[in-house]
Scaffold this motif. Structure first.
Motif, PDB file in Angstrom:
ATOM      1  N   LEU A   1       0.870  -1.173   0.000  1.00  0.00           N
ATOM      2  CA  LEU A   1       0.000   0.000   0.000  1.00  0.00           C
ATOM      3  C   LEU A   1       0.904   1.220   0.000  1.00  0.00           C
ATOM      4  CD1 LEU A   1      -2.828   1.268   0.268  1.00  0.00           C
ATOM      5  CD2 LEU A   1      -2.584   1.022   2.747  1.00  0.00           C
ATOM      6  N   ASP A   2       0.760   2.057  -1.014  1.00  0.00           N
ATOM      7  CA  ASP A   2       1.636   3.210  -1.199  1.00  0.00           C
ATOM      8  C   ASP A   2       1.004   4.475  -0.622  1.00  0.00           C
ATOM      9  OD1 ASP A   2       3.914   4.525  -2.071  1.00  0.00           O
ATOM     10  OD2 ASP A   2       3.267   4.666  -4.155  1.00  0.00           O
TER      11      ASP A   2
ATOM     12  N   TYR B   1      -7.735   1.035   5.033  1.00  0.00           N
ATOM     13  CA  TYR B   1      -7.119   0.150   4.050  1.00  0.00           C
ATOM     14  C   TYR B   1      -6.170  -0.842   4.711  1.00  0.00           C
ATOM     15  CZ  TYR B   1      -8.712   3.173   0.215  1.00  0.00           C
ATOM     16  OH  TYR B   1      -9.452   3.889  -0.678  1.00  0.00           O
ATOM     17  N   LEU B   2      -5.519  -0.429   5.779  1.00  0.00           N
ATOM     18  CA  LEU B   2      -4.586  -1.328   6.454  1.00  0.00           C
ATOM     19  C   LEU B   2      -5.296  -2.573   6.980  1.00  0.00           C
ATOM     20  CD1 LEU B   2      -2.247   1.050   8.478  1.00  0.00           C
ATOM     21  CD2 LEU B   2      -1.742  -0.166   6.367  1.00  0.00           C
ATOM     22  N   THR B   3      -6.422  -2.378   7.632  1.00  0.00           N
ATOM     23  CA  THR B   3      -7.130  -3.524   8.195  1.00  0.00           C
ATOM     24  C   THR B   3      -7.927  -4.282   7.148  1.00  0.00           C
ATOM     25  OG1 THR B   3      -8.949  -2.084   8.881  1.00  0.00           O
ATOM     26  CG2 THR B   3      -7.264  -2.568  10.513  1.00  0.00           C
ATOM     27  N   GLU B   4      -8.442  -3.569   6.141  1.00  0.00           N
ATOM     28  CA  GLU B   4      -9.241  -4.232   5.110  1.00  0.00           C
ATOM     29  C   GLU B   4      -8.386  -5.013   4.125  1.00  0.00           C
ATOM     30  OE1 GLU B   4     -11.805  -1.352   3.240  1.00  0.00           O
ATOM     31  OE2 GLU B   4     -12.561  -0.672   5.178  1.00  0.00           O
ATOM     32  N   LEU B   5      -7.298  -4.420   3.673  1.00  0.00           N
ATOM     33  CA  LEU B   5      -6.458  -5.048   2.649  1.00  0.00           C
ATOM     34  C   LEU B   5      -5.376  -5.946   3.234  1.00  0.00           C
ATOM     35  CD1 LEU B   5      -5.976  -2.000   0.254  1.00  0.00           C
ATOM     36  CD2 LEU B   5      -7.560  -3.924  -0.012  1.00  0.00           C
TER      37      LEU B   5
ATOM     38  N   ILE C   1       3.283  -4.833   2.942  1.00  0.00           N
ATOM     39  CA  ILE C   1       4.133  -3.651   3.133  1.00  0.00           C
ATOM     40  C   ILE C   1       3.276  -2.400   2.975  1.00  0.00           C
ATOM     41  CG2 ILE C   1       6.035  -2.300   2.123  1.00  0.00           C
ATOM     42  CD1 ILE C   1       7.290  -4.930   1.244  1.00  0.00           C
ATOM     43  N   VAL C   2       3.575  -1.391   3.767  1.00  0.00           N
ATOM     44  CA  VAL C   2       2.970  -0.079   3.586  1.00  0.00           C
ATOM     45  C   VAL C   2       4.110   0.928   3.450  1.00  0.00           C
ATOM     46  CG1 VAL C   2       2.770   0.424   6.048  1.00  0.00           C
ATOM     47  CG2 VAL C   2       1.261   1.554   4.451  1.00  0.00           C
ATOM     48  N   LYS C   3       3.931   1.868   2.529  1.00  0.00           N
ATOM     49  CA  LYS C   3       4.944   2.894   2.303  1.00  0.00           C
ATOM     50  C   LYS C   3       4.424   4.214   2.840  1.00  0.00           C
ATOM     51  CE  LYS C   3       7.289   2.577  -1.561  1.00  0.00           C
ATOM     52  NZ  LYS C   3       7.585   2.587  -3.008  1.00  0.00           N
ATOM     53  N   LEU C   4       5.151   4.791   3.795  1.00  0.00           N
ATOM     54  CA  LEU C   4       4.771   6.087   4.350  1.00  0.00           C
ATOM     55  C   LEU C   4       5.050   7.175   3.325  1.00  0.00           C
ATOM     56  CD1 LEU C   4       6.193   5.844   7.981  1.00  0.00           C
ATOM     57  CD2 LEU C   4       3.861   5.401   7.203  1.00  0.00           C
ATOM     58  N   ASP C   5       4.091   8.039   3.126  1.00  0.00           N
ATOM     59  CA  ASP C   5       4.219   9.111   2.147  1.00  0.00           C
ATOM     60  C   ASP C   5       5.399  10.017   2.486  1.00  0.00           C
ATOM     61  OD1 ASP C   5       2.781  10.479  -0.173  1.00  0.00           O
ATOM     62  OD2 ASP C   5       3.085  12.131   1.239  1.00  0.00           O
ATOM     63  N   ARG C   6       6.111  10.432   1.473  1.00  0.00           N
ATOM     64  CA  ARG C   6       7.304  11.261   1.672  1.00  0.00           C
ATOM     65  C   ARG C   6       6.988  12.584   2.359  1.00  0.00           C
ATOM     66  NH1 ARG C   6      10.915  12.270  -2.121  1.00  0.00           N
ATOM     67  NH2 ARG C   6      11.259  14.331  -1.331  1.00  0.00           N
TER      68      ARG C   6
ATOM     69  N   ASP D   1       1.557  -3.743  14.483  1.00  0.00           N
ATOM     70  CA  ASP D   1       0.549  -4.510  15.223  1.00  0.00           C
ATOM     71  C   ASP D   1      -0.266  -5.406  14.299  1.00  0.00           C
ATOM     72  OD1 ASP D   1       1.343  -3.374  17.617  1.00  0.00           O
ATOM     73  OD2 ASP D   1      -0.356  -1.977  17.733  1.00  0.00           O
ATOM     74  N   LEU D   2      -0.419  -4.981  13.057  1.00  0.00           N
ATOM     75  CA  LEU D   2      -1.155  -5.764  12.058  1.00  0.00           C
ATOM     76  C   LEU D   2      -0.246  -6.710  11.276  1.00  0.00           C
ATOM     77  CD1 LEU D   2      -3.464  -2.923  10.688  1.00  0.00           C
ATOM     78  CD2 LEU D   2      -4.122  -4.810  12.207  1.00  0.00           C
ATOM     79  N   GLY D   3       1.037  -6.735  11.615  1.00  0.00           N
ATOM     80  CA  GLY D   3       1.981  -7.604  10.917  1.00  0.00           C
ATOM     81  C   GLY D   3       2.428  -7.069   9.574  1.00  0.00           C
ATOM     82  N   ILE D   4       2.366  -5.760   9.403  1.00  0.00           N
ATOM     83  CA  ILE D   4       2.715  -5.113   8.139  1.00  0.00           C
ATOM     84  C   ILE D   4       4.071  -4.431   8.282  1.00  0.00           C
ATOM     85  CG2 ILE D   4       2.034  -3.322   6.482  1.00  0.00           C
ATOM     86  CD1 ILE D   4      -0.882  -3.777   7.515  1.00  0.00           C
TER      87      ILE D   4
END
Length: 106
Positions: free
Chosen positions: A3-4, A15-19, A23-28, A53-56
């Motif tokens: 998730l970008d 989106y974190l819990t639904e998808l 990996i999640v990318k923190l916006d610059r 906490d969500l394992g991401i």
């Protein structure tokens, strides 16, 4: 799945819990110019903690200084990308042959 741009205006925390991306990318925009006394630090820390906490796993985008990199490491980001770490390259290098065939002239 990744998730970008988490933290950008159009990205929802739901989106974190639904998808449940890998990996999640923190916006610059969250990272640019970040320092230890910055008012964004608690937000960035909470986003990293929530993802973990969500394992991401978390990628910090836009790292342009040693200070930003050090702070993101302290806050627990798993990965980092940005000009401080390396500039975009004109050619892909270091890929295994089976992956390299997908990158390059057709």
């Amino acid at each position: 799945m990744a998730l970008d741009d988490l933290g950008a205006g159009h990205t929802s925390l739901s989106y974190l819990t639904e998808l449940r991306p890998d990996i999640v990318k923190l916006d610059r925009a969250l990272i640019s110019g970040l320092h230890e006394n910055d008012r964004r630090v608690p937000l960035v820390s909470a986003l990293i903690g929530y993802a973990h906490d969500l394992g991401i796993r978390v990628v910090a985008e836009g790292i342009e200084t040693q200070g930003e990199l050090s702070l993101m490491m302290t806050l627990g980001a798993d990965y980092a990308q940005g000009y401080f770490l390396g500039r975009p390259a004109p050619e892909v290098a270091g890929l295994l042959p089976q992956a390299a065939r997908f990158w390059g002239p057709s």
